[in-house]
Design a protein around this motif. Structure first.
Motif, PDB file in Angstrom:
ATOM      1  N   UNK A 203      -9.900 -18.431 -28.606  1.00 27.17           N
ATOM      2  CA  UNK A 203      -8.732 -18.938 -27.885  1.00 27.17           C
ATOM      3  C   UNK A 203      -8.036 -17.849 -27.085  1.00 27.17           C
ATOM      4  N   UNK A 204      -8.308 -16.591 -27.446  1.00 32.28           N
ATOM      5  CA  UNK A 204      -7.743 -15.460 -26.704  1.00 32.28           C
ATOM      6  C   UNK A 204      -8.590 -14.243 -26.999  1.00 32.28           C
ATOM      7  N   UNK A 205      -8.787 -13.411 -25.981  1.00 33.50           N
ATOM      8  CA  UNK A 205      -9.570 -12.188 -26.156  1.00 33.50           C
ATOM      9  C   UNK A 205      -8.918 -11.064 -25.364  1.00 33.50           C
ATOM     10  N   UNK A 206      -8.708  -9.931 -26.034  1.00 31.46           N
ATOM     11  CA  UNK A 206      -8.273  -8.709 -25.376  1.00 31.46           C
ATOM     12  C   UNK A 206      -9.341  -7.654 -25.590  1.00 31.46           C
ATOM     13  N   UNK A 207      -9.819  -7.071 -24.498  1.00 25.97           N
ATOM     14  CA  UNK A 207     -10.817  -6.001 -24.561  1.00 25.97           C
ATOM     15  C   UNK A 207     -10.114  -4.713 -24.147  1.00 25.97           C
ATOM     16  N   UNK A 208     -10.041  -3.743 -25.057  1.00 29.33           N
ATOM     17  CA  UNK A 208      -9.174  -2.581 -24.885  1.00 29.33           C
ATOM     18  C   UNK A 208      -9.964  -1.401 -24.315  1.00 29.33           C
ATOM     19  N   UNK A 209      -9.405  -0.801 -23.252  1.00 30.59           N
ATOM     20  CA  UNK A 209     -10.097   0.258 -22.512  1.00 30.59           C
ATOM     21  C   UNK A 209      -9.126   1.363 -22.104  1.00 30.59           C
ATOM     22  N   UNK A 210      -9.666   2.381 -21.433  1.00 28.97           N
ATOM     23  CA  UNK A 210      -8.882   3.418 -20.786  1.00 28.97           C
ATOM     24  C   UNK A 210      -9.392   3.616 -19.370  1.00 28.97           C
ATOM     25  N   UNK A 211      -8.482   3.926 -18.457  1.00 24.00           N
ATOM     26  CA  UNK A 211      -8.864   4.153 -17.058  1.00 24.00           C
ATOM     27  C   UNK A 211      -8.638   5.618 -16.693  1.00 24.00           C
ATOM     28  N   UNK A 212      -9.659   6.226 -16.094  1.00 24.25           N
ATOM     29  CA  UNK A 212      -9.619   7.644 -15.774  1.00 24.25           C
ATOM     30  C   UNK A 212      -8.621   7.975 -14.670  1.00 24.25           C
TER      31      UNK A 212
END
Length: 375
Positions: A253-262
């Motif tokens: 029902x909900x998805x968060x994909x956690x990242x970092x940006x250079x």
């Protein structure tokens, strides 16, 4: 003088280190890949003079724009990381630092070790609401670990968080540590209310092989996991294949994909406006979620970010796009900076492990505010 990277997530190649004023280094590429940017190494020298360390191949790294206005992090005890003077001339990244102790570690961002990952998931399983599941193994034989928090139910929302598909983006697991700590806090009203309404599936580290190997972006086979979601395989990307199979079994029902940006010195989210099924309901969910985050924390902004995809032009090999299309749900990529948050700069630590963790805690409040609208 001795320079070493023979430890968990270590990455550096020593070209020459005969003189403290002229230490020449290079970053190793990810295995079977041309990606490189992550570095992590130890300098041991009892001289208290200024050391000049030059990474000579920075100008050909994966994200050259990431070096502009960037400062490396250092630590004496591997717990407290601080920024050190760093310059980039278009080719060379130069760190100038006079150590106060015999040994000092340098890294691209505060590392999140595999040992700490093990502590995180095994301490979490001690909570009555949490179950540690093993979905399978990576190519190097490490567990693909999932934390299930809460109980399923016909009216319960199913919320997924995945992190660190790109192993060098260690802020993603610091974020997860803060989120998990708050979600399992029995004295936290928002957490308790959420678990009455939702069950959580959490993957704190999607890419343990790349993490231990000192990769920036890929797994043990040199595969970028966030380009595998349309057609993953056990041969090349078991991490995505097994997580995706679990998602298909549970629904999302909900998805968060956690990242970092250079490159971008801000926190932001990237939605899935380009997926074929995107509609007004999807847009409203995205807009509402961003408005909630803006109201909750000054660490978040919605001015700078990635260029939005045109209708129907989303790349469905990316996690948030595939999930958003497959489950017709709110799916966001959450990005944090390697540099600093220019809206709230901290010249000592920049964007940091602790700030990432606090942002993860804030995210729980945002989910609490939108959970009733997800289905």
């Amino acid at each position: 003088m001795h320079i070493s990277s023979q430890f968990d997530s270590g990455n550096i190649k020593v070209i020459s280190a005969d003189d403290a004023s002229n230490i020449r280094l290079a970053i190793n590429k990810d295995h079977q890949s041309d990606f490189y940017q992550w570095f992590h190494f130890k300098l041991h020298n009892n001289q208290r003079c200024e050391h000049v360390l030059t990474i000579e191949n920075a100008g050909q790294s994966a994200y050259v724009e990431g070096w502009h206005d960037y400062q490396a992090v250092a630590s004496y005890d591997r717990e407290h990381w601080f920024r050190v003077p760093t310059e980039f001339d278009g080719q060379n990244l130069t760190i100038r630092f006079a150590p106060e102790y015999d040994a000092v570690y340098f890294a691209y961002f505060a590392p999140y070790s595999y040992e700490r990952h093990q502590d995180l998931i095994h301490n979490a399983q001690l909570d009555i609401d949490c179950q540690l599941q093993i979905l399978g193994q990576t190519l190097d034989g490490r567990d693909i670990s999932l934390l299930k928090v809460g109980e399923e139910g016909a009216d319960k929302k199913v919320i997924w968080l995945t992190a660190r598909q790109h192993p060098g983006e260690t802020m993603a697991e610091w974020f997860m540590e803060g989120f998990i700590d708050r979600l399992l806090d029995e004295d936290d009203g928002a957490a308790r209310a959420l678990l009455n309404k939702a069950v959580f599936y959490l993957v704190p580290n999607m890419n343990p092989d790349g993490s231990v190997r000192g990769h920036l972006r890929t797994n043990a086979a040199g595969v970028n996991l966030n380009r595998e979601w349309a057609d993953p395989s056990m041969e090349n990307s078991p991490e995505v294949y097994l997580v995706r199979e679990k998602m298909l079994a549970t629904g999302v029902d909900m998805h968060l994909d956690i990242h970092g940006d250079e490159a971008l010195p801000v926190n932001f989210v990237a939605g899935c406006e380009g997926i074929p099924s995107y509609d007004q309901r999807h847009r409203s969910l995205e807009d509402n979620f961003k408005a909630i985050l803006l109201a909750i924390t000054p660490e978040f902004q919605d001015v700078k970010g990635y260029e939005k995809d045109q209708p129907g032009q989303a790349n469905l090999t990316l996690a948030s796009n595939w999930v958003g299309e497959q489950f017709k749900c709110l799916a966001y990529t959450v990005e944090m900076p390697f540099k600093d948050n220019e809206l709230l700069p901290d010249h000592s630590v920049g964007w940091s492990d602790n700030r990432s963790s606090l942002f993860g805690r804030d995210m729980l409040t945002a989910i609490y505010r939108i959970v009733d609208d997800l289905r």
